[in-house]
Design a protein around this motif. Structure first.
Motif, PDB file in Angstrom:
ATOM      1  N   PRO A   1       0.826  -1.297  -0.017  1.00  0.00           N
ATOM      2  CA  PRO A   1       0.021  -0.142  -0.057  1.00  0.00           C
ATOM      3  C   PRO A   1       0.922   1.231  -0.047  1.00  0.00           C
ATOM      4  CG  PRO A   1       0.069  -0.947   2.071  1.00  0.00           C
ATOM      5  CD  PRO A   1       0.861  -1.985   1.213  1.00  0.00           C
ATOM      6  N   GLU A   2       0.262   2.379  -0.496  1.00  0.00           N
ATOM      7  CA  GLU A   2       0.990   3.764  -0.175  1.00  0.00           C
ATOM      8  C   GLU A   2       0.423   4.435   0.966  1.00  0.00           C
ATOM      9  OE1 GLU A   2       3.444   4.795  -1.868  1.00  0.00           O
ATOM     10  OE2 GLU A   2       3.716   3.203  -3.330  1.00  0.00           O
ATOM     11  N   PRO A   3       1.174   5.264   2.101  1.00  0.00           N
ATOM     12  CA  PRO A   3       2.380   4.569   1.745  1.00  0.00           C
ATOM     13  C   PRO A   3       2.818   3.147   2.247  1.00  0.00           C
ATOM     14  CG  PRO A   3       1.852   6.037   3.837  1.00  0.00           C
ATOM     15  CD  PRO A   3       0.676   5.787   2.871  1.00  0.00           C
ATOM     16  N   ALA A   4       4.003   2.696   2.089  1.00  0.00           N
ATOM     17  CA  ALA A   4       4.439   1.263   2.355  1.00  0.00           C
ATOM     18  C   ALA A   4       4.432   1.294   3.934  1.00  0.00           C
ATOM     19  CB  ALA A   4       5.903   0.980   1.831  1.00  0.00           C
ATOM     20  N   PRO A   5       4.140   0.028   4.545  1.00  0.00           N
ATOM     21  CA  PRO A   5       4.427  -0.175   6.092  1.00  0.00           C
ATOM     22  C   PRO A   5       5.765   0.155   6.615  1.00  0.00           C
ATOM     23  CG  PRO A   5       3.099  -2.017   4.949  1.00  0.00           C
ATOM     24  CD  PRO A   5       3.808  -1.193   3.829  1.00  0.00           C
ATOM     25  N   SER A   6       5.630   0.898   7.867  1.00  0.00           N
ATOM     26  CA  SER A   6       7.032   1.068   8.215  1.00  0.00           C
ATOM     27  C   SER A   6       6.884   1.262   9.699  1.00  0.00           C
ATOM     28  CB  SER A   6       7.295   2.529   7.879  1.00  0.00           C
ATOM     29  OG  SER A   6       8.452   3.072   8.519  1.00  0.00           O
ATOM     30  N   LEU A   7       8.142   0.643  10.476  1.00  0.00           N
ATOM     31  CA  LEU A   7       8.385   0.858  11.872  1.00  0.00           C
ATOM     32  C   LEU A   7       8.770   2.313  12.373  1.00  0.00           C
ATOM     33  CD1 LEU A   7       9.560  -2.558  12.747  1.00  0.00           C
ATOM     34  CD2 LEU A   7       7.422  -1.812  13.258  1.00  0.00           C
ATOM     35  N   ALA A   8       8.922   3.109  11.290  1.00  0.00           N
ATOM     36  CA  ALA A   8       9.399   4.448  11.798  1.00  0.00           C
ATOM     37  C   ALA A   8       8.668   5.113  12.952  1.00  0.00           C
ATOM     38  CB  ALA A   8       9.585   5.202  10.490  1.00  0.00           C
TER      39      ALA A   8
ATOM     40  N   ASN B   1      20.198   6.010  16.807  1.00  0.00           N
ATOM     41  CA  ASN B   1      20.107   5.266  15.613  1.00  0.00           C
ATOM     42  C   ASN B   1      18.868   4.695  15.792  1.00  0.00           C
ATOM     43  OD1 ASN B   1      20.187   3.398  13.679  1.00  0.00           O
ATOM     44  ND2 ASN B   1      22.007   2.409  14.299  1.00  0.00           N
ATOM     45  N   PRO B   2      17.601   5.072  14.934  1.00  0.00           N
ATOM     46  CA  PRO B   2      16.425   4.391  14.931  1.00  0.00           C
ATOM     47  C   PRO B   2      16.453   2.934  14.799  1.00  0.00           C
ATOM     48  CG  PRO B   2      16.628   5.625  13.040  1.00  0.00           C
ATOM     49  CD  PRO B   2      17.882   5.884  13.696  1.00  0.00           C
ATOM     50  N   VAL B   3      17.380   2.440  14.110  1.00  0.00           N
ATOM     51  CA  VAL B   3      17.593   0.942  13.638  1.00  0.00           C
ATOM     52  C   VAL B   3      17.849   0.198  15.171  1.00  0.00           C
ATOM     53  CG1 VAL B   3      18.708  -0.743  12.313  1.00  0.00           C
ATOM     54  CG2 VAL B   3      18.051   1.100  11.481  1.00  0.00           C
ATOM     55  N   THR B   4      18.887   0.619  15.622  1.00  0.00           N
ATOM     56  CA  THR B   4      19.083   0.097  17.039  1.00  0.00           C
ATOM     57  C   THR B   4      17.823   0.031  18.059  1.00  0.00           C
ATOM     58  OG1 THR B   4      21.510   0.628  16.882  1.00  0.00           O
ATOM     59  CG2 THR B   4      20.599   0.150  18.962  1.00  0.00           C
ATOM     60  N   ALA B   5      17.129   1.450  17.950  1.00  0.00           N
ATOM     61  CA  ALA B   5      15.874   1.522  18.969  1.00  0.00           C
ATOM     62  C   ALA B   5      14.658   0.482  18.623  1.00  0.00           C
ATOM     63  CB  ALA B   5      15.478   2.937  18.732  1.00  0.00           C
ATOM     64  N   VAL B   6      14.736   0.308  17.380  1.00  0.00           N
ATOM     65  CA  VAL B   6      13.709  -0.866  16.836  1.00  0.00           C
ATOM     66  C   VAL B   6      14.209  -2.349  17.389  1.00  0.00           C
ATOM     67  CG1 VAL B   6      12.592  -2.036  15.070  1.00  0.00           C
ATOM     68  CG2 VAL B   6      12.789   0.350  15.076  1.00  0.00           C
ATOM     69  N   LEU B   7      15.304  -2.730  17.289  1.00  0.00           N
ATOM     70  CA  LEU B   7      15.886  -4.161  17.358  1.00  0.00           C
ATOM     71  C   LEU B   7      16.176  -4.153  18.854  1.00  0.00           C
ATOM     72  CD1 LEU B   7      18.902  -4.197  14.803  1.00  0.00           C
ATOM     73  CD2 LEU B   7      16.517  -5.229  14.719  1.00  0.00           C
ATOM     74  N   ILE B   8      16.498  -3.150  19.856  1.00  0.00           N
ATOM     75  CA  ILE B   8      16.682  -3.486  21.132  1.00  0.00           C
ATOM     76  C   ILE B   8      15.450  -3.296  21.938  1.00  0.00           C
ATOM     77  CG2 ILE B   8      18.079  -3.130  23.228  1.00  0.00           C
ATOM     78  CD1 ILE B   8      19.551  -4.637  21.050  1.00  0.00           C
ATOM     79  N   ALA B   9      14.660  -2.401  21.605  1.00  0.00           N
ATOM     80  CA  ALA B   9      13.512  -1.734  22.452  1.00  0.00           C
ATOM     81  C   ALA B   9      12.189  -2.160  21.916  1.00  0.00           C
ATOM     82  CB  ALA B   9      13.555  -0.160  22.465  1.00  0.00           C
ATOM     83  N   TYR B  10      12.194  -2.129  20.699  1.00  0.00           N
ATOM     84  CA  TYR B  10      10.676  -2.271  19.994  1.00  0.00           C
ATOM     85  C   TYR B  10      10.462  -3.787  19.951  1.00  0.00           C
ATOM     86  CZ  TYR B  10       6.805  -2.240  16.875  1.00  0.00           C
ATOM     87  OH  TYR B  10       5.312  -2.422  16.523  1.00  0.00           O
ATOM     88  N   ARG B  11      11.656  -4.572  19.315  1.00  0.00           N
ATOM     89  CA  ARG B  11      11.567  -6.057  18.992  1.00  0.00           C
ATOM     90  C   ARG B  11      12.648  -6.709  19.630  1.00  0.00           C
ATOM     91  NH1 ARG B  11      14.704  -7.432  14.815  1.00  0.00           N
ATOM     92  NH2 ARG B  11      13.361  -9.458  14.554  1.00  0.00           N
ATOM     93  N   SER B  12      12.764  -6.407  21.099  1.00  0.00           N
ATOM     94  CA  SER B  12      13.941  -7.133  21.613  1.00  0.00           C
ATOM     95  C   SER B  12      13.865  -8.482  21.806  1.00  0.00           C
ATOM     96  CB  SER B  12      14.082  -6.211  22.969  1.00  0.00           C
ATOM     97  OG  SER B  12      12.868  -6.388  23.802  1.00  0.00           O
ATOM     98  N   PHE B  13      12.678  -8.955  21.893  1.00  0.00           N
ATOM     99  CA  PHE B  13      12.270 -10.387  22.217  1.00  0.00           C
ATOM    100  C   PHE B  13      12.871 -11.102  20.775  1.00  0.00           C
ATOM    101  CE2 PHE B  13       9.963 -14.404  22.123  1.00  0.00           C
ATOM    102  CZ  PHE B  13      10.452 -14.868  23.547  1.00  0.00           C
ATOM    103  N   ASP B  14      12.642 -10.659  19.665  1.00  0.00           N
ATOM    104  CA  ASP B  14      13.039 -11.355  18.251  1.00  0.00           C
ATOM    105  C   ASP B  14      14.478 -11.212  18.176  1.00  0.00           C
ATOM    106  OD1 ASP B  14      10.522 -11.873  17.703  1.00  0.00           O
ATOM    107  OD2 ASP B  14       9.957 -10.190  16.307  1.00  0.00           O
ATOM    108  N   THR B  15      15.273 -10.256  18.730  1.00  0.00           N
ATOM    109  CA  THR B  15      16.679 -10.060  18.477  1.00  0.00           C
ATOM    110  C   THR B  15      17.304 -10.983  19.321  1.00  0.00           C
ATOM    111  OG1 THR B  15      16.096  -7.575  18.280  1.00  0.00           O
ATOM    112  CG2 THR B  15      18.576  -8.298  18.827  1.00  0.00           C
TER     113      THR B  15
END
Length: 315
Positions: free
Chosen positions: A116-123, A137-151
């Motif tokens: 879809p427009e706009p494309a899905p985003s975790l921003a 660094n927003p990528v580190t924030a997503v990996l460690i804080a938002y999806r820490s269990f997956d990481t």
């Protein structure tokens, strides 16, 4: 058409050409060299797509760690006389593989075109977590804080991969060391490469880890670079693969997931939720977690290359 568009088209054509070369060449070393070049070209593509974190990972894994793994595997196959063993694949098998590849590419293209427009985003989530963690660094924030269990589970998967490789060895060899990677050549190019590249690579790997909280990089990218340096040292016979029963090795393998899990459980007491971080202490806790993940990643990847133990502990 701008100059950048022309360069992008040329890059796309070059990637397709290198991919075709990697598939159709008959020599193992030439195919591995093509694969490494393919990974490095893809890292340039990710840079052009403004994804430097992914570009660093692709360069470290696709062009570094995986390349060393394939070179080592090819050398062992050639030394065992298995490089040319077996009949050539039949025409029907080649056509089937090509058909599956085309179908997979078509399916991926259909998914991308149907976004879809706009494309899905975790921003948006990244921006929310970024404000609370203090990370730049927003990528580190997503990996460690938002999806820490997956990481955390990604590091456990690496640990399970090591256990799987070790389990290939017969029981009587358990506790031993992997087979030697070859004879040392004091005048060889690998030794020269080790002396020049490894010290520089260690500095780059530590730097990539340290700046990962605020700039592109992080524990995985830095750990992959450090692991590649260790692999080069082992192939050059400057360092030997460690024994399976080494206490320091086992501690290094489990430290990353263990510290990550303990930090997640501590969040229940300190911040009221699993993998939550108290305000004002989020960034130092995340850096503490990433430091131990760096240790686990650096230890895991070379062990996968070294393979299962080949000598019994009695020897």
């Amino acid at each position: 058409m701008s100059v950048l568009q022309v360069l992008d088209i040329g890059l796309a054509i070059l990637i397709l050409a290198v991919a075709a070369w990697t598939i159709f060449t008959r020599e193992i070393f030439a195919s591995v060299a093509g694969y490494v070049a393919y990974g490095l070209l893809l890292s340039i593509v990710w840079i052009r797509l403004f994804a430097p974190d992914v570009a660093l990972t692709e360069a470290a894994i696709g062009g570094g760690v995986t390349g060393v793994l394939l070179v080592t595997s090819g050398a062992r196959l050639k030394g065992a006389g298995k490089a040319s063993a077996g009949a050539a694949p039949s025409l029907s098998l080649c056509l089937s593989a090509a058909t599956l590849a085309v179908l997979a590419a078509a399916a991926l293209a259909a998914v991308v075109l149907s976004l879809p427009e706009p494309a899905p985003s975790l921003a948006p989530e990244a921006r929310q977590e970024l404000a609370a963690t203090g990370l730049g660094n927003p990528v580190t924030a997503v990996l460690i804080a938002y999806r820490s269990f997956d990481t955390m589970l990604e590091k456990i998967v690496l640990l399970l991969a090591v256990v799987g490789v070790w389990s290939v060895a017969p029981d009587r060899f358990w506790g031993g060391a992997p087979a030697p990677l070859g004879r040392a050549n004091p005048d060889g190019a690998l030794l020269f490469l080790d002396q020049i590249l490894v010290p520089l690579g260690i500095l780059v790997g530590v730097h990539i880890f340290w700046v990962g909280a605020d700039e592109p990089g992080g524990a995985f990218q830095g750990g992959a670079i450090l692991a590649a340096m260790w692999m080069i040292a082992m192939i050059a016979r400057v360092a030997e693969p460690p024994r399976v029963d080494s206490r320091w090795l086992r501690l290094a393998l489990v430290t990353g997931p263990a510290v990550f899990l303990v930090a997640g459980l501590a969040g229940l007491a300190m911040a009221g939720d699993f993998f939550a971080y108290p305000i004002g202490f989020a960034k130092p806790i995340i850096l503490f977690i990433e430091a131990f993940m760096l240790l686990t990643i650096t230890a895991t990847l070379p062990i996968l290359v070294a393979g299962p133990p080949r000598r019994s502990s009695e020897r």
